[in-house]
Write an enzyme that holds these catalytic residues in place. Structure first.
Site, PDB file in Angstrom:
ATOM      1  N   PRO A 276       0.788  -1.233   0.000  1.00 58.88           N
ATOM      2  CA  PRO A 276       0.000   0.000   0.000  1.00 58.88           C
ATOM      3  C   PRO A 276       0.827   1.294   0.000  1.00 58.88           C
ATOM      4  CG  PRO A 276      -0.107  -1.088   2.146  1.00 58.88           C
ATOM      5  CD  PRO A 276       0.539  -2.050   1.193  1.00 58.88           C
ATOM      6  N   ASN A 277       0.288   2.246  -0.708  1.00 62.69           N
ATOM      7  CA  ASN A 277       0.810   3.616  -0.793  1.00 62.69           C
ATOM      8  C   ASN A 277       2.084   3.762  -1.624  1.00 62.69           C
ATOM      9  OD1 ASN A 277      -1.251   4.780   0.909  1.00 62.69           O
ATOM     10  ND2 ASN A 277      -0.247   3.715   2.605  1.00 62.69           N
TER      11      ASN A 277
ATOM     12  N   ARG B 198       4.947  11.116  -1.090  1.00 60.26           N
ATOM     13  CA  ARG B 198       5.375  10.690   0.249  1.00 60.26           C
ATOM     14  C   ARG B 198       6.673  11.395   0.648  1.00 60.26           C
ATOM     15  NH1 ARG B 198       4.504   4.417   1.076  1.00 60.26           N
ATOM     16  NH2 ARG B 198       4.531   5.136   3.230  1.00 60.26           N
TER      17      ARG B 198
ATOM     18  N   TYR C 129      11.844   8.311   0.769  1.00 60.05           N
ATOM     19  CA  TYR C 129      11.521   7.563  -0.448  1.00 60.05           C
ATOM     20  C   TYR C 129      12.197   8.111  -1.712  1.00 60.05           C
ATOM     21  CZ  TYR C 129       8.180   5.597   2.781  1.00 60.05           C
ATOM     22  OH  TYR C 129       7.623   4.978   3.879  1.00 60.05           O
TER      23      TYR C 129
ATOM     24  N   ASN D 133       7.843  -5.915  -1.272  1.00 65.21           N
ATOM     25  CA  ASN D 133       7.826  -4.765  -0.361  1.00 65.21           C
ATOM     26  C   ASN D 133       6.402  -4.677   0.209  1.00 65.21           C
ATOM     27  OD1 ASN D 133       7.828  -2.387   1.007  1.00 65.21           O
ATOM     28  ND2 ASN D 133       8.863  -1.200  -0.588  1.00 65.21           N
TER      29      ASN D 133
ATOM     30  N   ALA E  39       3.441  -0.817   4.681  1.00 57.50           N
ATOM     31  CA  ALA E  39       3.017  -0.767   6.092  1.00 57.50           C
ATOM     32  C   ALA E  39       2.534  -2.124   6.616  1.00 57.50           C
ATOM     33  CB  ALA E  39       1.946   0.297   6.284  1.00 57.50           C
TER      34      ALA E  39
ATOM     35  N   GLU F 144      12.389  -9.847   1.115  1.00 60.81           N
ATOM     36  CA  GLU F 144      11.688  -8.640   1.582  1.00 60.81           C
ATOM     37  C   GLU F 144      12.554  -7.422   1.236  1.00 60.81           C
ATOM     38  OE1 GLU F 144      11.492  -8.580   5.841  1.00 60.81           O
ATOM     39  OE2 GLU F 144      10.398  -6.682   5.923  1.00 60.81           O
TER      40      GLU F 144
ATOM     41  N   HIS G 203      12.742  -2.958   1.224  1.00 59.43           N
ATOM     42  CA  HIS G 203      12.204  -1.643   1.602  1.00 59.43           C
ATOM     43  C   HIS G 203      13.083  -0.559   0.983  1.00 59.43           C
ATOM     44  CE1 HIS G 203       9.445  -3.431   4.451  1.00 59.43           C
ATOM     45  NE2 HIS G 203      10.447  -4.206   4.841  1.00 59.43           N
TER      46      HIS G 203
ATOM     47  N   ARG H  32      13.689   4.551  11.579  1.00 57.69           N
ATOM     48  CA  ARG H  32      12.496   5.411  11.591  1.00 57.69           C
ATOM     49  C   ARG H  32      11.689   5.187  12.870  1.00 57.69           C
ATOM     50  NH1 ARG H  32       9.700   4.879   5.864  1.00 57.69           N
ATOM     51  NH2 ARG H  32       8.529   6.648   6.740  1.00 57.69           N
TER      52      ARG H  32
HETATM   53  C1  DQA Z   1       8.433   0.877   3.251  1.00 64.78           C
HETATM   54  C2  DQA Z   1       8.651   1.129   4.739  1.00 64.78           C
HETATM   55  C3  DQA Z   1       7.361   0.963   5.498  1.00 64.78           C
HETATM   56  O1  DQA Z   1       7.565   1.238   6.889  1.00 64.78           O
HETATM   57  C4  DQA Z   1       6.317   1.949   4.987  1.00 64.78           C
HETATM   58  O2  DQA Z   1       5.083   1.753   5.643  1.00 64.78           O
HETATM   59  C5  DQA Z   1       6.168   1.929   3.515  1.00 64.78           C
HETATM   60  C6  DQA Z   1       7.334   1.748   2.679  1.00 64.78           C
HETATM   61  C7  DQA Z   1       9.715   1.158   2.428  1.00 64.78           C
HETATM   62  O3  DQA Z   1       9.777   0.714   1.287  1.00 64.78           O
HETATM   63  O4  DQA Z   1      10.621   1.828   2.912  1.00 64.78           O
HETATM   64  O5  DQA Z   1       5.074   2.154   2.996  1.00 64.78           O
HETATM   65  O6  DQA Z   1       8.100  -0.489   3.061  1.00 64.78           O
END
Ligand code: DQA
Length: 143
Positions: free
Chosen positions: A9-10, A17, A22, A73, A76, A97, A99, A106
């Protein structure tokens, strides 16, 4: 076998963001950069993104049925989705995994990953290079 690159998500709204976490790529640029790296490595990939836990779980079920490797990825969902963790547990091919940011640097709620314990390995904090490194690692695992 196509490697599934799955984004949670997002992530489709990266350009809106926090830039300090990012970077400045928008989602289509992120996708393009991953596709270019995969092409350079001669790896076949498909990239999917969803904001829906249910849709992500369905795609993980499909990947499990096809024995498809996944670069994931979970965004959240990383921090609290036991349903996604359980779906990842059913995959027999490797899962990596990734990120963009380093969640451990963070907020405290990001310090927990319920996913890390059921994947082959995790790569975080290198922006788009996290995906590039995951492609290289995946190639060694399944290539
Ligand atoms: C994320 C890190 C997560 O904590 C966050 O909620 C994201 C992006 C990253 O790619 O750094 O949406 O997965």
């Amino acid at each position: 076998m196509k490697i599934l690159v799955l984004n949670g998500p997002n992530l489709s709204r990266l350009d809106l963001r926090e830039q300090k976490h990012y970077g400045d790529l928008d989602y289509s640029q992120l996708k393009k950069a991953i596709e270019e790296k995969a092409k350079e490595l001669s790896i076949d990939i498909e990239i999917k993104q969803s904001d829906s836990e249910s849709e992500i779980i369905s795609w993980l079920h499909e990947a499990a049925d096809k024995k498809q490797p996944v670069i994931f990825n979970p965004a959240a969902f990383t921090h609290y989705s036991y349903a996604i963790r359980d779906a990842v547990t059913m995959l027999s091919a490797p899962v990596i995994e990734v990120h963009l940011s380093n969640p451990l640097s963070r907020e405290e709620f990001r310090h927990t990953s319920v996913i890390s314990g059921v994947v082959k390995g995790s790569i975080a904090g290198f922006g788009v290079d996290s995906y590039h490194l995951a492609l290289i690692a995946m190639q060694k695992l399944v290539g």
